[in-house]
Each structure stands twice: as C-alpha cells, then as structure tokens.
Design an enzyme around this catalytic site. Structure first.
Site, PDB file in Angstrom:
ATOM      1  N   SER A  53      -6.559  -1.902 -14.970  1.00 26.16           N
ATOM      2  CA  SER A  53      -7.218  -1.899 -13.658  1.00 26.16           C
ATOM      3  C   SER A  53      -8.716  -2.134 -13.851  1.00 26.16           C
ATOM      4  O   SER A  53      -9.257  -1.856 -14.933  1.00 26.16           O
ATOM      5  CB  SER A  53      -7.004  -0.527 -13.012  1.00 26.16           C
ATOM      6  OG  SER A  53      -7.902  -0.309 -11.947  1.00 26.16           O
TER       7      SER A  53
ATOM      8  N   TYR B   6      -6.962   8.633 -13.674  1.00 24.11           N
ATOM      9  CA  TYR B   6      -6.474   7.250 -13.545  1.00 24.11           C
ATOM     10  C   TYR B   6      -7.396   6.281 -14.284  1.00 24.11           C
ATOM     11  O   TYR B   6      -6.943   5.480 -15.093  1.00 24.11           O
ATOM     12  CB  TYR B   6      -6.396   6.879 -12.058  1.00 24.11           C
ATOM     13  CG  TYR B   6      -5.882   5.473 -11.804  1.00 24.11           C
ATOM     14  CD1 TYR B   6      -4.526   5.192 -11.885  1.00 24.11           C
ATOM     15  CD2 TYR B   6      -6.755   4.437 -11.476  1.00 24.11           C
ATOM     16  CE1 TYR B   6      -4.043   3.907 -11.646  1.00 24.11           C
ATOM     17  CE2 TYR B   6      -6.281   3.149 -11.232  1.00 24.11           C
ATOM     18  CZ  TYR B   6      -4.926   2.898 -11.314  1.00 24.11           C
ATOM     19  OH  TYR B   6      -4.456   1.621 -11.079  1.00 24.11           O
TER      20      TYR B   6
HETATM   21  N1  NAP Z   1      -2.519  -1.377  -6.107  1.00 20.57           N
HETATM   22  C1  NAP Z   1      -3.711  -1.404  -6.671  1.00 20.57           C
HETATM   23  O1  NAP Z   1      -4.760  -1.382  -5.984  1.00 20.57           O
HETATM   24  C2  NAP Z   1      -3.838  -1.517  -8.168  1.00 20.57           C
HETATM   25  C3  NAP Z   1      -5.091  -1.884  -8.701  1.00 20.57           C
HETATM   26  C4  NAP Z   1      -5.236  -1.985 -10.083  1.00 20.57           C
HETATM   27  C5  NAP Z   1      -4.151  -1.736 -10.902  1.00 20.57           C
HETATM   28  N2  NAP Z   1      -2.941  -1.366 -10.368  1.00 20.57           N
HETATM   29  C6  NAP Z   1      -1.835  -1.073 -11.288  1.00 20.57           C
HETATM   30  O2  NAP Z   1      -0.762  -1.974 -11.043  1.00 20.57           O
HETATM   31  C7  NAP Z   1       0.468  -1.377 -11.463  1.00 20.57           C
HETATM   32  C8  NAP Z   1       1.509  -1.554 -10.365  1.00 20.57           C
HETATM   33  O3  NAP Z   1       1.097  -0.823  -9.217  1.00 20.57           O
HETATM   34  P1  NAP Z   1       1.423  -1.250  -7.708  1.00 20.57           P
HETATM   35  O4  NAP Z   1       0.135  -1.456  -7.035  1.00 20.57           O
HETATM   36  O5  NAP Z   1       2.447  -2.309  -7.661  1.00 20.57           O
HETATM   37  O6  NAP Z   1       1.948   0.153  -7.174  1.00 20.57           O
HETATM   38  P2  NAP Z   1       3.355   0.680  -6.663  1.00 20.57           P
HETATM   39  O7  NAP Z   1       3.851  -0.222  -5.605  1.00 20.57           O
HETATM   40  O8  NAP Z   1       3.135   2.119  -6.375  1.00 20.57           O
HETATM   41  O9  NAP Z   1       4.284   0.502  -7.957  1.00 20.57           O
HETATM   42  C9  NAP Z   1       4.242   1.396  -9.024  1.00 20.57           C
HETATM   43  C10 NAP Z   1       5.524   1.215  -9.795  1.00 20.57           C
HETATM   44  O10 NAP Z   1       5.535   2.133 -10.909  1.00 20.57           O
HETATM   45  C11 NAP Z   1       6.783   2.776 -10.934  1.00 20.57           C
HETATM   46  N3  NAP Z   1       6.729   4.096 -11.538  1.00 20.57           N
HETATM   47  C12 NAP Z   1       5.852   5.088 -11.282  1.00 20.57           C
HETATM   48  N4  NAP Z   1       6.171   6.173 -12.007  1.00 20.57           N
HETATM   49  C13 NAP Z   1       7.274   5.839 -12.731  1.00 20.57           C
HETATM   50  C14 NAP Z   1       8.085   6.532 -13.664  1.00 20.57           C
HETATM   51  N5  NAP Z   1       7.834   7.802 -13.997  1.00 20.57           N
HETATM   52  N6  NAP Z   1       9.147   5.899 -14.220  1.00 20.57           N
HETATM   53  C15 NAP Z   1       9.430   4.615 -13.878  1.00 20.57           C
HETATM   54  N7  NAP Z   1       8.693   3.899 -12.995  1.00 20.57           N
HETATM   55  C16 NAP Z   1       7.631   4.517 -12.430  1.00 20.57           C
HETATM   56  C17 NAP Z   1       7.162   2.900  -9.470  1.00 20.57           C
HETATM   57  O11 NAP Z   1       8.541   3.147  -9.376  1.00 20.57           O
HETATM   58  P3  NAP Z   1       9.138   4.132  -8.257  1.00 20.57           P
HETATM   59  O12 NAP Z   1       9.388   3.267  -7.089  1.00 20.57           O
HETATM   60  O13 NAP Z   1      10.365   4.655  -8.887  1.00 20.57           O
HETATM   61  O14 NAP Z   1       8.115   5.212  -7.987  1.00 20.57           O
HETATM   62  C18 NAP Z   1       6.762   1.523  -8.965  1.00 20.57           C
HETATM   63  O15 NAP Z   1       7.772   0.578  -9.252  1.00 20.57           O
HETATM   64  C19 NAP Z   1       0.140   0.086 -11.783  1.00 20.57           C
HETATM   65  O16 NAP Z   1       0.025   0.266 -13.166  1.00 20.57           O
HETATM   66  C20 NAP Z   1      -1.227   0.296 -11.121  1.00 20.57           C
HETATM   67  O17 NAP Z   1      -1.975   1.298 -11.747  1.00 20.57           O
HETATM   68  C21 NAP Z   1      -2.760  -1.257  -9.021  1.00 20.57           C
END
Ligand code: NAP
Length: 252
Positions: free
Chosen positions: A133, A146
C-alpha cells in the site's frame, strides 16, 4: 505439471479483478482462488471455468490446507498474488492483543509463509505480486499497524526481487493509495468520507500485471500514489504524519 496461479483474498475487490484478468491468460491453466467466503468462492467458480476455489482462513490454520494441496498436486506455480489484507483505523491502544496478532498474521506472516511454500514449485519466469500500500511510504498514526505491516511487505518484496534474480523469479510490491473496494468505509456518523485520488481496482490490477511482467520491484498505480511516493521521500516524516492526521481526524 499444471501451470497454476494462486491468488489470496480472491473474494475481495482487488482479488476478484486479479482472478478475472489471470483466468484469461494463455500461460495459466488453473487459477487457485483462496478466500473464506464460501458463497463468493462458489460464484467465482461458476463465472470462470479454470478457477479452482480453496476455502482457507490464512490467519488461522489455512496455510496448512494450501501447503498440503500444493505438495499433493506438485503444480508449476507461474504466479502468486498475496492480496489478502485487513485494516483497522483508530487508536492503537484500543486494539486488543489478539487483534494485533491476527493483523500481523494476515498482512505479514501469511504472505511470507506462502512465498516460502510456493518457491520450490516456481521456475524461471514465475512471478510474485505482493499487495502492499502507499501507506508503506511513511508511518500513519491511527492506521499504525496497517501501515507498519505494509512497510514490512514492501521491503520484503523488494529485497526478495533482488535475491531471486538468479532464479529469474520476480517479486513486485504493489502500492496503491485509496482503491474503490469494500475495504473502505463510505461514511462515519452520517458524514460521507472522501478519499482523495481514489482509483479503481481495474487500474491497480492492470498496472500491477504490466509492471510485474517487466520485472519491476514496485508498482505504484495512479498519479496521486506516485506523487505521494515522491512527496513522502522529500518531506520530513513528522510533517507528512501531521498532514495525514489533519486529513483523517474528522473520521476517527
Ligand atoms: N482498498 C484500498 O484502499 C487499498 C489500498 C491499498 C492497499 N490495499 C490492499 O489491497 C488488498 C486487497 O484489499 P481490497 O481493497 O480488495 O479489500 P477487500 O475487498 O476487503 O478484500 C480483502 C480480501 O482479503 C481477504 N481476507 C481478509 N482476511 C483474510 C483471512 N484471514 N483469510 C483469508 N482471506 C482473508 C478477504 O476475504 P473475506 O471476504 O473472507 O474477508 C478479501 O477477499 C489488501 O491487502 C489491502 O490492504 C487496499
């Protein structure tokens, strides 16, 4: 040996886009989609004929399920996307010990472990993409665990990209700023939350795959994240942190 791509967090915003893109790639025969949500996993399987779903909680015993499957199937792992992640915004002192340990497991231990599990099954040209991130560019008060966890993943990825050069395996750290997914809350106490420079998950995934194919150790999608990367390098960290807190205080 089946040519496989493995994606964690496949049920979320960015992960689902990775599945969509990777499942159409010629050099990938099967995509292994890892997640906890059975309903969403089943939907992915229905939508893509070459997607195999693996229900596993990577923060709680799930790594054994994945490890056992890889050893049993002996695949040629062409790509690993460590995408699953969790976030908490608020006072560090209000977090519980269990919460902190669980965050570190999902955001740091699990991707590290998964790389170690997959590397013996990877060959020349295989790629690893670790979703870090832009919050890895500096410490973020009230997003402290985080941003620290994402700095860990970014630095580990860049170091491994160097270490694995001889094996011609690339490791790319993907560092977006705000991305339009379910991870971001949309309002606080009835007030709409603004996310400056927010980009789509499509943009993040397209750029990440392109940068990884070029062997880059960093992928920074969108103007805002790129600008912020430079800004946080040339500005004293205490100022960047104060500005961050001023921007988010009303949402705490
Ligand atoms: N959105 C942003 O602004 C942003 C910015 C920078 C970086 N990121 C990074 O991008 C990545 C994807 O995030 P996203 O934005 O797509 O968010 P999201 O929609 O909340 O997706 C997160 C994913 O991680 C999975 N996950 C969480 N805990 C888990 C566990 N214990 N075991 C297996 N799976 C688990 C969730 O599965 P479940 O459905 O089972 O919970 C979901 O599929 C993350 O690493 C996040 O930190 C996001």
């Amino acid at each position: 040996m089946t040519r496989v791509a493995i994606v964690t967090g496949a049920t979320g915003g960015i992960g689902e886009k990775f599945i969509q893109r990777i499942s159409t790639m010629d050099d990938i025969e099967e995509v292994w989609a890892i997640g906890r949500n059975r309903e969403k996993l089943d939907r992915l399987k229905e939508e893509h004929s070459n997607v195999r779903v693996i229900e596993a909680d990577i923060g709680n015993g799930g790594m054994k399920v994945i490890n056992d499957l890889i050893r049993e199937e002996d695949p040629d792992i062409r790509m690993l996307v460590n995408n699953a992640g969790v976030a908490y915004m608020g006072d560090f002192s209000k977090m519980t010990c269990d919460q902190v340990v669980s965050f570190c497991k999902v955001n740091c231990s699990a991707p590290s472990e998964l790389m170690l599990i997959c590397l013996p099954f990877m060959h020349e040209g295989s790629r690893i993409l670790n979703i870090s991130s832009a919050s890895s560019f500096q410490p973020n008060p009230y997003l402290s665990v985080y941003s620290a966890s994402k700095a860990y993943l970014k630095n580990l990825s860049r170091a491994l990209n160097h270490e694995l050069r001889e094996r011609k395996i690339t490791v790319t750290s993907v560092c977006p700023y705000w991305v339009d997914t379910g991870m971001l809350p949309r309002e606080k106490d009835g007030k709409k939350i603004n996310y400056p420079g927010m980009v789509s998950a499509d943009l993040v995934v397209d750029k990440a795959l392109k940068d990884s194919s070029k062997g880059k150790d960093m992928s920074v999608p969108g103007f805002f994240a790129q600008y912020f990367r430079i800004y946080s390098k040339i500005t004293p960290t205490s100022i960047v942190m104060r500005q961050w807190v001023a921007g988010i205080r009303k949402y705490l």
